[in-house]
Scaffold this motif. Sequence first.
Motif, PDB file in Angstrom:
ATOM      1  N   ARG A 121       0.836  -1.190   0.000  1.00 55.93           N
ATOM      2  CA  ARG A 121       0.000   0.000   0.000  1.00 55.93           C
ATOM      3  C   ARG A 121       0.876   1.248   0.000  1.00 55.93           C
ATOM      4  O   ARG A 121       1.967   1.249   0.561  1.00 55.93           O
ATOM      5  CB  ARG A 121      -0.918   0.019   1.221  1.00 55.93           C
ATOM      6  CG  ARG A 121      -2.097  -0.948   1.112  1.00 55.93           C
ATOM      7  CD  ARG A 121      -3.114  -0.440   0.091  1.00 55.93           C
ATOM      8  NE  ARG A 121      -4.246  -1.373  -0.058  1.00 55.93           N
ATOM      9  CZ  ARG A 121      -4.322  -2.295  -0.995  1.00 55.93           C
ATOM     10  NH1 ARG A 121      -3.333  -2.434  -1.872  1.00 55.93           N
ATOM     11  NH2 ARG A 121      -5.383  -3.075  -1.075  1.00 55.93           N
ATOM     12  N   ALA A 158      -1.799  -0.481  -5.656  1.00 63.52           N
ATOM     13  CA  ALA A 158      -1.327  -0.160  -4.307  1.00 63.52           C
ATOM     14  C   ALA A 158      -1.981   1.088  -3.723  1.00 63.52           C
ATOM     15  O   ALA A 158      -1.716   1.438  -2.578  1.00 63.52           O
ATOM     16  CB  ALA A 158       0.195   0.031  -4.319  1.00 63.52           C
ATOM     17  N   GLY A 160      -5.099   1.575  -2.977  1.00 65.23           N
ATOM     18  CA  GLY A 160      -6.258   1.318  -2.126  1.00 65.23           C
ATOM     19  C   GLY A 160      -7.576   1.717  -2.757  1.00 65.23           C
ATOM     20  O   GLY A 160      -8.531   2.052  -2.041  1.00 65.23           O
TER      21      GLY A 160
END
Length: 246
Positions: A121, A158, A160
Amino acid sequence: MTDFTVPLIALTFLAAGIVKGVTGMGLPTLAMGVLGALLSPLAAASLLIVPSMVTNLWQLLAGPRIGALARRLWPMMAASMASTLIAAPLLAGENAGVTTAGLGATLIAYALYTLLAPPFRVSPVQERWLSPLVGLVTGLIAGGTGVFVIPAVPWLQALGLEKDELVQALGMSFTTSTIALALGLASRQVWQVDQLALSVLAVVPALIGMGAGQILRRAVSPATFRRWFLIMLALLGGEMLLRGMA
């Protein structure tokens, strides 16, 4: 071109459309990989432009948050388009062996990363300063190989984003990269009339494949399908890498 070229192009885009229909991505990558093995990477990229544009615009415009995503992702998209234009002469150059090897290496890197790398993330702070850099690298690779998935796809995954947002963001990234690649090839005057006509005709099998893939997605596991697709992509990339280095 031989008598088998047109049917092979049609089958390639049919298969690439199926992959996109099942997984939501992969049409440009598979098409470049297969056509780059049959033709030159430059010819493959020229054939890819129209079907890639149509299918990715469809994916982009079907999503719910185009305005919000554009405001968030514009630094990456702008950098990607600029660097694609800068690097396009590499794809249009005369050293087909280097281009083929570079395309093969990119396919291997994408397949292995997607298969093996753990998810990660990105924080909002990291996103602000890394986004243009990701776009810059993506464009340089896209301009040199015709493939615009590394590092754009892992980066977008990544951030989100929700599922629908991610699909739309991928469509936005692929659309802007395709536009830049088309402009880059046109500026080098490497498009030919027969290639443009075939590129337009390739939209039909690509859309048929997408429809079939969406039906197939209900009958097979997308994760399993994607895993075998990536394995085959890595093998294809390995063959191209070895051939380009020979």
